[in-house]
Design a protein around this motif. Sequence first.
Motif, PDB file in Angstrom:
ATOM      1  N   THR A 148     -34.167 124.109 107.647  1.00 14.09           N
ATOM      2  CA  THR A 148     -34.633 123.065 108.859  1.00 14.09           C
ATOM      3  C   THR A 148     -36.047 122.253 108.979  1.00 14.09           C
ATOM      4  O   THR A 148     -36.839 122.580 108.806  1.00 14.09           O
ATOM      5  N   LEU A 149     -35.569 121.273 109.200  1.00 15.98           N
ATOM      6  CA  LEU A 149     -36.821 120.236 108.889  1.00 15.98           C
ATOM      7  C   LEU A 149     -37.480 119.768 110.445  1.00 15.98           C
ATOM      8  O   LEU A 149     -35.734 118.987 110.841  1.00 15.98           O
ATOM      9  N   ARG A 150     -37.862 119.760 111.033  1.00 16.59           N
ATOM     10  CA  ARG A 150     -38.282 119.028 112.117  1.00 16.59           C
ATOM     11  C   ARG A 150     -38.948 117.930 112.853  1.00 16.59           C
ATOM     12  O   ARG A 150     -39.896 117.893 111.070  1.00 16.59           O
ATOM     13  N   VAL A 151     -38.538 116.987 112.972  1.00 19.74           N
ATOM     14  CA  VAL A 151     -39.045 115.586 113.252  1.00 19.74           C
ATOM     15  C   VAL A 151     -38.820 114.496 114.376  1.00 19.74           C
ATOM     16  O   VAL A 151     -37.626 115.605 115.125  1.00 19.74           O
ATOM     17  N   PRO A 152     -39.856 113.988 115.046  1.00 18.74           N
ATOM     18  CA  PRO A 152     -39.659 113.762 116.499  1.00 18.74           C
ATOM     19  C   PRO A 152     -38.218 113.192 117.164  1.00 18.74           C
ATOM     20  O   PRO A 152     -37.541 112.531 115.797  1.00 18.74           O
ATOM     21  N   LEU A 153     -37.983 113.239 117.731  1.00 13.92           N
ATOM     22  CA  LEU A 153     -36.579 112.677 118.895  1.00 13.92           C
ATOM     23  C   LEU A 153     -37.507 110.459 118.070  1.00 13.92           C
ATOM     24  O   LEU A 153     -36.646 109.434 117.808  1.00 13.92           O
ATOM     25  N   ASP A 154     -38.103 110.248 118.786  1.00 11.69           N
ATOM     26  CA  ASP A 154     -38.319 109.073 119.004  1.00 11.69           C
ATOM     27  C   ASP A 154     -39.692 109.278 118.028  1.00 11.69           C
ATOM     28  O   ASP A 154     -40.399 110.021 119.033  1.00 11.69           O
ATOM     29  N   TYR A 155     -39.941 108.388 117.281  1.00  7.85           N
ATOM     30  CA  TYR A 155     -42.003 108.535 116.937  1.00  7.85           C
ATOM     31  C   TYR A 155     -42.462 107.404 117.458  1.00  7.85           C
ATOM     32  O   TYR A 155     -44.035 107.491 117.499  1.00  7.85           O
ATOM     33  N   ALA A 156     -42.342 107.418 118.166  1.00  7.27           N
ATOM     34  CA  ALA A 156     -43.017 106.114 119.713  1.00  7.27           C
ATOM     35  C   ALA A 156     -43.196 107.037 120.169  1.00  7.27           C
ATOM     36  O   ALA A 156     -44.109 106.434 120.816  1.00  7.27           O
ATOM     37  N   LYS A 157     -42.795 107.902 120.650  1.00  9.62           N
ATOM     38  CA  LYS A 157     -43.146 109.484 121.789  1.00  9.62           C
ATOM     39  C   LYS A 157     -42.523 110.803 121.217  1.00  9.62           C
ATOM     40  O   LYS A 157     -41.954 111.466 121.660  1.00  9.62           O
ATOM     41  N   PRO A 158     -43.493 111.253 120.176  1.00  8.43           N
ATOM     42  CA  PRO A 158     -43.672 112.321 119.142  1.00  8.43           C
ATOM     43  C   PRO A 158     -43.257 113.751 120.149  1.00  8.43           C
ATOM     44  O   PRO A 158     -43.110 114.440 119.925  1.00  8.43           O
ATOM     45  N   GLU A 159     -44.453 113.230 121.706  1.00  2.00           N
ATOM     46  CA  GLU A 159     -45.016 114.410 122.357  1.00  2.00           C
ATOM     47  C   GLU A 159     -43.517 114.962 122.922  1.00  2.00           C
ATOM     48  O   GLU A 159     -43.979 115.833 123.726  1.00  2.00           O
ATOM     49  N   ALA A 160     -42.744 114.222 122.792  1.00  2.00           N
ATOM     50  CA  ALA A 160     -40.923 114.255 123.814  1.00  2.00           C
ATOM     51  C   ALA A 160     -40.234 115.041 123.075  1.00  2.00           C
ATOM     52  O   ALA A 160     -39.063 115.749 124.141  1.00  2.00           O
ATOM     53  N   GLY A 161     -40.448 115.580 122.446  1.00  2.00           N
ATOM     54  CA  GLY A 161     -39.671 117.044 121.803  1.00  2.00           C
ATOM     55  C   GLY A 161     -38.931 116.100 119.700  1.00  2.00           C
ATOM     56  O   GLY A 161     -39.128 114.866 119.697  1.00  2.00           O
ATOM     57  N   ASP A 162     -38.761 117.223 120.319  1.00  2.00           N
ATOM     58  CA  ASP A 162     -38.162 116.656 118.149  1.00  2.00           C
ATOM     59  C   ASP A 162     -36.386 117.344 118.274  1.00  2.00           C
ATOM     60  O   ASP A 162     -35.900 118.140 118.811  1.00  2.00           O
ATOM     61  N   ILE A 163     -35.896 117.339 116.910  1.00  2.00           N
ATOM     62  CA  ILE A 163     -34.840 117.022 116.410  1.00  2.00           C
ATOM     63  C   ILE A 163     -35.116 117.713 114.958  1.00  2.00           C
ATOM     64  O   ILE A 163     -36.196 118.368 114.229  1.00  2.00           O
ATOM     65  N   GLU A 164     -33.580 118.867 115.193  1.00  3.09           N
ATOM     66  CA  GLU A 164     -33.401 120.142 113.582  1.00  3.09           C
ATOM     67  C   GLU A 164     -32.715 119.070 112.254  1.00  3.09           C
ATOM     68  O   GLU A 164     -31.472 118.653 113.048  1.00  3.09           O
ATOM     69  N   LEU A 165     -33.360 118.622 111.533  1.00  2.00           N
ATOM     70  CA  LEU A 165     -32.282 118.598 110.378  1.00  2.00           C
ATOM     71  C   LEU A 165     -31.836 119.249 109.111  1.00  2.00           C
ATOM     72  O   LEU A 165     -33.252 120.194 108.626  1.00  2.00           O
TER      73      LEU A 165
END
Length: 515
Positions: A72-89
């Motif tokens: 599972t890879l974790r990336v930002p939901l929103d690259y403009a606001k990476p601190e706002a949370g991740d999603i899993e790929l």
Amino acid sequence: MDSRRLLRMSATALAAAGLILSGCSGGSDAAASRSTAAAAPPASATPDALKKHYAQKLKWRDCGVEGFQCATLRVPLDYAKPEAGDIELAVSRARATGPGKRLGSLLVNPGGPGGSAVGYLQGYAGIGYPAPVRARYDMVAVDPRGVARSEPVECLTGPRMDAYTQTDQTPDDAAEITALTTAFKEFAAGCEQKSGKILPHVSTVETARDMDVLRAVLGDARLSYVGASYGTFLGATYAELFPARVGRLVLDGAMDPSLPSLDLNRDQTAGFETAFRAFAADCVEKKDCPLGTGSVDAAGEALKKFFRDVDAKPVPTGETRALGESLATTGVIAAMYDEGAWPQLREALTRAIGGEGSGLLALADGYYEREADGTYANLMFANAAVNCLDLPSSYTGPADVEKAVPSFEKASPVFGRGLAWAALNCAYWPTPPTGRPHRITAEGAAPILVVGTTRDPATPYRWARSLSEQLSSGTLLTYEGDGHTAYGRGSDCIDSAINAYLLEGTPPTDGKRCS
């Protein structure tokens, strides 16, 4: 039938990955294609807010599929606001088999948007790619955000999707136009209700940025990649964002990122007409051709009559769904992607013209990835979500479609009217587009191999020519033949050229042609 920019791969790949659909992003310059929120950092820098993503360690585990590992890879939901949370790929790989020095990871994407790259890897690429390539590369896939195992976009229940796929897309009066627009609106509303959080963040630019995170996590200094169909736009977008990180990129069944949505749809409509005429030319030479044994034009008229007949009176299929014009058209289009499906289409048309529509219904169900229990994979949902984010809609409403219909019917007398109306879906999308049409040059990138098939139904050959000319380091390889994409479809000439490029880094001579 929602056939807006539908693309998929060869029959072999389809067996593993299902149908693949297209979308592309698209303004007048490269910067206009990216939303401010998705703008990428310089290739030499990683912003502090993303360092934890680039430095993460994948925890590989057994997938339950022999020969493959998953992580599972974790990336930002929103690259403009990476601190706002991740999603899993979801990520999967098959380790290099040897012998020979390992060349790194080879990322594969079968197209879409909406096609499962993990499913494609485990069902085909990880075991079906040429042995010398699998020997020296770890074969890797990631389901793009919004797709399959990676935060999938969801929109409609199975019964509602059944109703949606049967909606008449060649409306004859005001009531049928209202029914069609209502279906598009309900589809869009369902996506917003079920997937509103991720819906604004499934653009091709964001997926390309995810690919760069994965590249770094895998330990590769440069990305090596084979993308087919829509996957070519994804690969070209990566090259635009990160030219210094381009390794060996194969873009097979290429898209043209400089075209607006209306032109893309109309070009693709012409591509389906080209494919149908190739099928018809083969069919009319056979005694059992359900469209007659006369001319190709006469076969086209016979198919149009059949569509009119089932529009007026759908034929039974042995289940609760009858075969009307929309499903019948989808079934025919499904068989246009690979000439290996032509015998199946002849049989299905023969039965349907005789009053029994189960064969065409089966082709349509495969196209939509409908399961026997009436559920659907998220392919069509993700396809619309990415397409409608990547490009402004072709139309603002039905009046625009009616103006465009004549040009679509000129492009394809057989499919033009339906495909013109199918492109209306994004007019009602709840999330505004973030992309614009633009040329991609990827200045500074290593040589990129662009592959085009002369009678490709879904990505017309002119798109491959255009993309190869746009890319500053593009090289064009041509397959003179039928079907969608070229690699792994039986041409030793094509396969040898691509294999040599992947293994040695040297592309074939620009303009090389194979048959």
